[in-house]
Design an enzyme around this catalytic site. Sequence first.
Site, PDB file in Angstrom:
ATOM      1  N   LEU A  12       0.798  -1.224   0.000  1.00 48.69           N
ATOM      2  CA  LEU A  12       0.000   0.000   0.000  1.00 48.69           C
ATOM      3  C   LEU A  12       0.829   1.272   0.000  1.00 48.69           C
ATOM      4  CD1 LEU A  12      -2.789  -0.991   2.583  1.00 48.69           C
ATOM      5  CD2 LEU A  12      -2.931  -1.021   0.080  1.00 48.69           C
ATOM      6  N   GLY A  13       1.986   1.260   0.658  1.00 44.68           N
ATOM      7  CA  GLY A  13       2.797   2.474   0.712  1.00 44.68           C
ATOM      8  C   GLY A  13       3.952   2.306   1.678  1.00 44.68           C
ATOM      9  N   PHE A  17      11.146   4.577   7.273  1.00 45.02           N
ATOM     10  CA  PHE A  17      11.529   3.387   8.033  1.00 45.02           C
ATOM     11  C   PHE A  17      10.448   2.315   8.080  1.00 45.02           C
ATOM     12  CE2 PHE A  17      14.352   6.663   9.572  1.00 45.02           C
ATOM     13  CZ  PHE A  17      15.569   6.001   9.636  1.00 45.02           C
ATOM     14  N   GLY A  18       9.369   2.506   7.351  1.00 46.45           N
ATOM     15  CA  GLY A  18       8.295   1.523   7.419  1.00 46.45           C
ATOM     16  C   GLY A  18       7.529   1.387   6.126  1.00 46.45           C
ATOM     17  N   LYS A  35       1.381  -2.689   9.240  1.00 44.13           N
ATOM     18  CA  LYS A  35       2.428  -1.664   9.204  1.00 44.13           C
ATOM     19  C   LYS A  35       3.700  -2.262   9.782  1.00 44.13           C
ATOM     20  CE  LYS A  35       3.350   3.129  10.571  1.00 44.13           C
ATOM     21  NZ  LYS A  35       2.776   4.344  11.182  1.00 44.13           N
ATOM     22  N   ASP A 134      -1.168  15.481  13.787  1.00 44.38           N
ATOM     23  CA  ASP A 134      -0.803  15.343  12.366  1.00 44.38           C
ATOM     24  C   ASP A 134      -2.021  14.975  11.527  1.00 44.38           C
ATOM     25  OD1 ASP A 134       0.887  15.457  10.172  1.00 44.38           O
ATOM     26  OD2 ASP A 134       1.578  13.387  10.385  1.00 44.38           O
TER      27      ASP A 134
END
Length: 284
Positions: A12-13, A17-18, A35, A134
């Site tokens: 998905l994206g 770092f992940g 994730k 955020d």
Amino acid sequence: MSLSNYEIIKFLGKGAFGRVSLVKSKIDKQIYALKQVNLVGCPNNEIEAALNEIRLLASLIHPNIIGYKDSFFDNPSKTLNIVMEAAEDGDLNKQLDYAKKSNLFFKENIIWEYLIQLLKGIEFLHNHQIIHRDLKCANIFVKNGVLKIGDMNVSILTARNYARSTVGTPYYIAPEIWDNQKYDYKCDLWSLGCIIYELCNKVAPFRGTNFKALIDNIKSGKYNPISQRYSQDLKQIISMMLITNPNKRYSAKELLNTSIIQKRMNYKISDNQNQKFILIKSIK
């Protein structure tokens, strides 16, 4: 639990770092978002952010917040893994990009539904002393028409109701943060105002030819009006969130109690669903 318990459906994206993948559990056969945070060479603050996200997600149950399923460390890949509710319809950014490319506009009733759902999710966070910090279109996920607030990795639990560090995405950061002032939950309402404005005009309310110009424009609080295709009520609600003085800016609860919102409270997605908060005290 380990990675072997999940079948990767699609990627998905990713970030620095992940990465996030859509996966299927081999145990319960359900679809989830996975994730993965690579801990090899990962700065301590990134690790702390990932642990913070686990702590908050595991503590929150609300229909307008991404649900938590599990977390584990996978030794072979040296990754910290967070299994979350999957939002098959993507995020608001995806919807926004489609609207731009197709020269389409969001219908006003959809914007009101989205706004009310997000206000309910934000009010829930704030009632439990959590500032998201955020909020942006890319962090708002969509599942069967229901919005889910996600990416809690920079959220903060504050017992003093104030915070001071500068985090977030520049276009959505409240002016008091740029002024290096103490800030509270109202910074999330500024970000929400930017999101709703962006759904109306398909551009952020505050922009600049360079970073300094962007910050100056945010501090000024001056922005072009939303498209005339939308009502005066929607214009007014946005203005109540984009007030530069946080003491005068409306809270999520205050906005939900306005007559403008109350007469549009026909979307009852979260009224009769279980909502609870049990903060996880530690991550081992």
